[in-house]
Design an enzyme around this catalytic site. Structure first.
Site, short mmCIF file in Angstrom:
data_model
loop_
_atom_site.label_atom_id
_atom_site.label_comp_id
_atom_site.label_asym_id
_atom_site.label_seq_id
_atom_site.Cartn_x
_atom_site.Cartn_y
_atom_site.Cartn_z
N ASN A 112 -1.08 109.94 108.85
CA ASN A 112 -1.05 108.72 109.64
C ASN A 112 -0.42 108.94 111.01
O ASN A 112 0.01 108.01 111.68
CB ASN A 112 -0.28 107.61 108.90
CG ASN A 112 -0.73 106.23 109.36
OD1 ASN A 112 -1.92 105.99 109.57
ND2 ASN A 112 0.22 105.32 109.52
N HIS A 129 -0.52 107.90 102.75
CA HIS A 129 0.78 108.53 102.48
C HIS A 129 0.91 108.74 100.98
O HIS A 129 0.86 107.78 100.19
CB HIS A 129 1.92 107.68 103.02
CG HIS A 129 2.12 107.83 104.50
ND1 HIS A 129 2.66 106.84 105.29
CD2 HIS A 129 1.85 108.87 105.33
CE1 HIS A 129 2.72 107.26 106.54
NE2 HIS A 129 2.22 108.48 106.59
N ALA A 130 1.09 109.98 100.58
CA ALA A 130 0.92 110.38 99.18
C ALA A 130 1.83 109.62 98.23
O ALA A 130 1.40 109.22 97.14
CB ALA A 130 1.17 111.89 99.05
N ARG A 131 3.09 109.44 98.59
CA ARG A 131 4.07 108.90 97.65
C ARG A 131 4.02 107.39 97.49
O ARG A 131 4.72 106.82 96.65
CB ARG A 131 5.46 109.32 98.08
CG ARG A 131 5.90 108.79 99.44
CD ARG A 131 7.17 109.51 99.89
NE ARG A 131 7.69 109.01 101.16
CZ ARG A 131 8.72 109.58 101.80
NH1 ARG A 131 9.31 110.64 101.28
NH2 ARG A 131 9.16 109.09 102.94
N SER A 154 3.52 101.30 101.80
CA SER A 154 4.72 100.70 101.22
C SER A 154 5.92 101.46 101.79
O SER A 154 5.78 102.60 102.24
CB SER A 154 4.70 100.80 99.69
OG SER A 154 4.95 102.12 99.26
N GLU A 169 2.74 96.71 104.76
CA GLU A 169 3.78 97.42 104.03
C GLU A 169 4.10 96.58 102.80
O GLU A 169 4.69 95.51 102.90
CB GLU A 169 5.03 97.61 104.90
CG GLU A 169 4.81 98.50 106.12
CD GLU A 169 4.82 99.98 105.79
OE1 GLU A 169 5.08 100.32 104.61
OE2 GLU A 169 4.56 100.79 106.69
#
Length: 400
Positions: A256, A183-185, A310, A384
């Site tokens: 994902n 997940h990019a961010r 995260s 996470e």
């Protein structure tokens, strides 16, 4: 002579698209609302909203017994608040100014660097671009004869997807696969994964068994195009950057949700503009296909497939595609998640909650489900990482 009016309009439209693409998206006026603890009914209402609307960006997911964090732009704030009130969902404002938080953190970028190693630029006081992550892999490989970098292909936009292979244990030893940055961010994910590998390699003398008995494989940047887009254009970008054929130009797939194990069965949206759009079919994204093709070559099959995400401080264990869907070794894998969370608390005093992924929210097509359910790993987990929302996704400012 003057251009025909139609041609001029086309050129102006193209110019506008170029300017939008090159600009850095602002989150001026955006706020983050945190709900009260949700019951099953209110969690279902929010998940339905997530699947059918792009009004709300979920920073943390809606799950029974938990709070959901949702980012809303100013023009939608009143209607979203009314929606929550109408459904008896309590909430308060957690982040009053998302853009202000982004700018506050950006103003500290590059400060306080601890340049302790001249062989690579990476440190763990800041977040770095894709090339710097790959430079770090190259440096570790160059410095250790039992480490090497494996290129597993290129991303949609042509960036190298590199894996660091640390194979001191040699053929036949158990393999461990580490995946970060899908997940990019979620910038803290590559940071933690690279720090873990640095600890294993550069401080090997402190714990030699980890390298003497186990082979390690790490991809720190599983979604390099999205990762760089979040650095250069849109801090909140989550997906890949592939063309989807959207008539309004929406790009990207949630990588994902793009894996083949129970693909598309839950926790997805058919809206190509949605952050949880799974793609037209499993492995439609070259990034997920590259990873799949590589890990299938590992022999023996990795004993562990571990994914870093995260935020929320959770230790998730499969399966995540549906409630009550558990692997055959459910007791073993659940206990290991509990033990890992306990170990984190003993070292750092931080609380990680070990739970089944679907109990958080059902979502099909995730990589950890695929590692366990199709690749055949004995264990698969998603961590996470920090924090629990005080800083949240706007900055991911927690340092390793």
């Amino acid at each position: 002579c003057a251009l025909p009016i139609f041609t001029m309009k086309v050129l102006l439209s193209l110019l506008a698209c170029v300017l939008v693409a090159s600009a850095h998206k602002t989150y001026e006026g955006y706020k983050v609302l945190r709900t009260g603890k949700l019951d099953a009914a209110s969690a279902d209402i929010l998940r339905q909203e997530q699947a059918t609307s792009n009004t709300i960006d979920f920073w943390s997911e809606a799950a029974p017994g938990r709070r959901a964090d949702i980012m809303v732009k100013s023009e939608d704030l009143e209607s979203v608040q009314q929606f929550l009130d109408n459904n008896n969902i309590q909430f308060h404002t957690m982040v009053k100014d998302v853009q202000g938080l982004i700018e506050e953190v950006e103003s500290t970028r590059g400060l306080g660097k601890s340049k302790s190693n001249t062989k690579y630029s990476l440190d763990w006081n800041d977040y770095y671009d894709h090339d710097t992550l790959n430079e770090f892999l190259d440096a570790l490989a160059a410095d250790n004869e039992w480490a090497n970098v494996i290129n597993i292909g290129q991303s949609y936009e042509g960036r190298d997807m590199n894996v660091l292979a640390v194979t001191k244990a040699g053929p036949g030893a158990p393999n461990v696969w580490l995946e970060a940055g899908i997940h990019a961010r979620e910038w803290i994910a590559p940071a933690v994964a690279t720090f873990l590998m640095r600890e294993l390699v550069e401080d090997n003398d402190e714990h030699p068994d980890y390298l003497d008995k186990i082979n390690w494989y790490l991809i720190p940047s599983a979604n390099p195009d999205g990762y760089m887009y979040s650095h250069e254009h849109d801090r909140m970008w989550r997906k890949t950057r592939s063309s989807t054929g959207s008539i309004i130009g929406c790009k990207g797939v949630d990588p994902n949700r793009n894996w083949s194990f129970h693909f598309g069965e839950s926790g997805v949206s058919n809206d190509k503009c949605s952050d949880i759009y799974p793609g037209p079919n499993p492995f439609s994204e070259i990034e997920t296909l590259n990873i799949k093709n590589f890990v299938e070559t590992l022999d023996p099959v990795p004993v562990l497939g571990h994914c870093f995400h995260s935020y929320s401080q959770l230790w998730l264990w499969p399966y995540g595609y549906d409630y009550g869907a558990y692997p055959p070794n459910r007791e073993e894998i659940e206990q290991l998640a509990i033990d890992a969370s306990d170990a984190l608390y003993q070292v750092h005093g931080t609380v990680f909650d070990p739970i089944n992924s679907a109990d958080l929210y059902p979502a099909a097509g995730a990589s950890d489900d695929w590692y366990l359910g199709e690749l055949g790993t004995r264990f698969a987990f998603t961590t996470e990482l920090r924090d629990t929302g005080k800083i949240g996704r706007a900055s991911c400012r927690e340092r390793v």
